[in-house]
Design a protein around this motif. Structure first.
Motif, PDB file in Angstrom:
ATOM      1  N   THR A 155      -7.454   1.842  -3.542  1.00 13.31           N
ATOM      2  CA  THR A 155      -8.167   0.668  -4.045  1.00 13.31           C
ATOM      3  C   THR A 155      -9.366   1.099  -4.895  1.00 13.31           C
ATOM      4  N   ILE A 156     -10.094   2.093  -4.425  1.00 12.69           N
ATOM      5  CA  ILE A 156     -11.281   2.570  -5.144  1.00 12.69           C
ATOM      6  C   ILE A 156     -10.926   3.044  -6.550  1.00 12.69           C
ATOM      7  N   VAL A 157      -9.778   3.715  -6.692  1.00 19.49           N
ATOM      8  CA  VAL A 157      -9.391   4.243  -8.007  1.00 19.49           C
ATOM      9  C   VAL A 157      -8.435   3.319  -8.762  1.00 19.49           C
ATOM     10  N   GLY A 158      -8.176   2.128  -8.204  1.00 16.47           N
ATOM     11  CA  GLY A 158      -7.327   1.154  -8.888  1.00 16.47           C
ATOM     12  C   GLY A 158      -5.847   1.486  -8.866  1.00 16.47           C
ATOM     13  N   LYS A 159      -5.398   2.222  -7.849  1.00 10.63           N
ATOM     14  CA  LYS A 159      -3.986   2.616  -7.750  1.00 10.63           C
ATOM     15  C   LYS A 159      -3.363   2.089  -6.451  1.00 10.63           C
ATOM     16  N   ASN A 160      -3.827   0.922  -5.989  1.00 10.64           N
ATOM     17  CA  ASN A 160      -3.332   0.384  -4.715  1.00 10.64           C
ATOM     18  C   ASN A 160      -2.052  -0.429  -4.846  1.00 10.64           C
ATOM     19  N   GLY A 161      -1.631  -0.753  -6.059  1.00  9.02           N
ATOM     20  CA  GLY A 161      -0.400  -1.520  -6.223  1.00  9.02           C
ATOM     21  C   GLY A 161      -0.461  -2.812  -5.429  1.00  9.02           C
ATOM     22  N   GLU A 162       0.553  -3.036  -4.596  1.00  9.08           N
ATOM     23  CA  GLU A 162       0.603  -4.258  -3.797  1.00  9.08           C
ATOM     24  C   GLU A 162       0.000  -4.078  -2.407  1.00  9.08           C
ATOM     25  N   PHE A 163      -0.623  -2.942  -2.161  1.00 10.31           N
ATOM     26  CA  PHE A 163      -1.227  -2.672  -0.860  1.00 10.31           C
ATOM     27  C   PHE A 163      -2.686  -3.115  -0.874  1.00 10.31           C
ATOM     28  N   HIS A 164      -3.143  -3.634   0.258  1.00  8.76           N
ATOM     29  CA  HIS A 164      -4.488  -4.204   0.344  1.00  8.76           C
ATOM     30  C   HIS A 164      -5.304  -3.536   1.445  1.00  8.76           C
ATOM     31  N   TYR A 165      -6.470  -3.051   1.067  1.00  6.29           N
ATOM     32  CA  TYR A 165      -7.432  -2.523   2.033  1.00  6.29           C
ATOM     33  C   TYR A 165      -8.093  -3.701   2.742  1.00  6.29           C
ATOM     34  N   ASN A 166      -8.422  -3.512   4.010  1.00  8.57           N
ATOM     35  CA  ASN A 166      -9.085  -4.531   4.833  1.00  8.57           C
ATOM     36  C   ASN A 166      -8.164  -5.737   5.062  1.00  8.57           C
ATOM     37  N   CYS A 167      -6.870  -5.473   5.155  1.00  6.99           N
ATOM     38  CA  CYS A 167      -5.872  -6.513   5.430  1.00  6.99           C
ATOM     39  C   CYS A 167      -5.834  -6.780   6.940  1.00  6.99           C
ATOM     40  N   PRO A 168      -5.036  -7.742   7.390  1.00  5.18           N
ATOM     41  CA  PRO A 168      -4.965  -8.014   8.837  1.00  5.18           C
ATOM     42  C   PRO A 168      -4.600  -6.787   9.683  1.00  5.18           C
ATOM     43  N   LEU A 169      -3.742  -5.908   9.184  1.00  2.26           N
ATOM     44  CA  LEU A 169      -3.421  -4.696   9.944  1.00  2.26           C
ATOM     45  C   LEU A 169      -4.664  -3.813  10.088  1.00  2.26           C
ATOM     46  N   ASP A 170      -5.399  -3.624   9.008  1.00  3.55           N
ATOM     47  CA  ASP A 170      -6.619  -2.819   9.049  1.00  3.55           C
ATOM     48  C   ASP A 170      -7.652  -3.415  10.009  1.00  3.55           C
ATOM     49  N   GLN A 171      -7.655  -4.725  10.126  1.00  2.00           N
ATOM     50  CA  GLN A 171      -8.609  -5.397  11.001  1.00  2.00           C
ATOM     51  C   GLN A 171      -8.470  -4.955  12.458  1.00  2.00           C
ATOM     52  N   HIS A 172      -7.286  -4.518  12.857  1.00  4.69           N
ATOM     53  CA  HIS A 172      -7.119  -4.014  14.223  1.00  4.69           C
ATOM     54  C   HIS A 172      -7.999  -2.788  14.446  1.00  4.69           C
ATOM     55  N   VAL A 173      -8.035  -1.881  13.488  1.00  5.30           N
ATOM     56  CA  VAL A 173      -8.888  -0.685  13.591  1.00  5.30           C
ATOM     57  C   VAL A 173     -10.355  -1.094  13.513  1.00  5.30           C
ATOM     58  N   ILE A 174     -10.678  -1.924  12.551  1.00  5.27           N
ATOM     59  CA  ILE A 174     -12.062  -2.356  12.334  1.00  5.27           C
ATOM     60  C   ILE A 174     -12.622  -3.015  13.588  1.00  5.27           C
TER      61      ILE A 174
END
Length: 152
Positions: free
Chosen positions: A38-57
């Motif tokens: 995401t930082i380098v603009g190469k995330n495609g259709e993947f999203h940082y801080n999505c519902p899956l990531d929220q489990h870790v957060i």
């Protein structure tokens, strides 16, 4: 001075499986791949801080934007793990981390009709014959594989 970030190109390949662990934490390496991309603009259709990531957060209790700031400094996985251990609100014992990760490795859809229906439809997009896709990690791995050219 520009910081070099070693980021995966998620337009060309998927992030690591949610089963891959860092410091014992499932999901975390996948989340870091999405953050770096995401930082380098190469995330495609993947999203940082999505519902899956929220489990870790939520399990660790940290600010995802603060993590993103650290990742943007070009830190490696080990350095990020150290930062998380120092900056998370919830200090977790190894047994807690292990149980949490094991749970996520085996977590399937909730038993409510809406979630089961969503899961079944998601699997059906890829295959009508695979009966071994029973957990969220199974589905994500299949999605990643098929999306980048594999056959279900």
């Amino acid at each position: 001075m520009s910081t070099q970030i070693n980021a995966p190109d998620l337009t060309q390949r998927p992030p690591r499986s949610m089963r891959v662990r860092l410091g014992g934490y499932a999901i975390l390496p996948r989340m870091l791949d999405k953050c770096r991309a995401t930082i380098v603009g190469k995330n495609g259709e993947f999203h940082y801080n999505c519902p899956l990531d929220q489990h870790v957060i939520n399990f660790l209790g940290f600010d995802p934007e603060a993590l993103k700031t650290e990742v943007a400094k070009g830190l490696g996985d080990g350095e990020i793990l150290e930062w998380l251990q120092a900056n998370s609100k919830h200090k977790r014992a190894p047994w807690e981390i292990n149980q949490w990760s094991d749970y996520h490795d085996r977590r399937g859809p909730d038993s409510d009709a809406e979630t089961l229906g969503y899961f079944a439809e998601a699997v059906a997009k890829f295959t009508k014959t695979r009966e071994d896709i029973r957990t969220w990690p199974d589905l994500l791995d299949l999605d990643d594989y098929v999306t980048f050219g594999g056959k279900a």
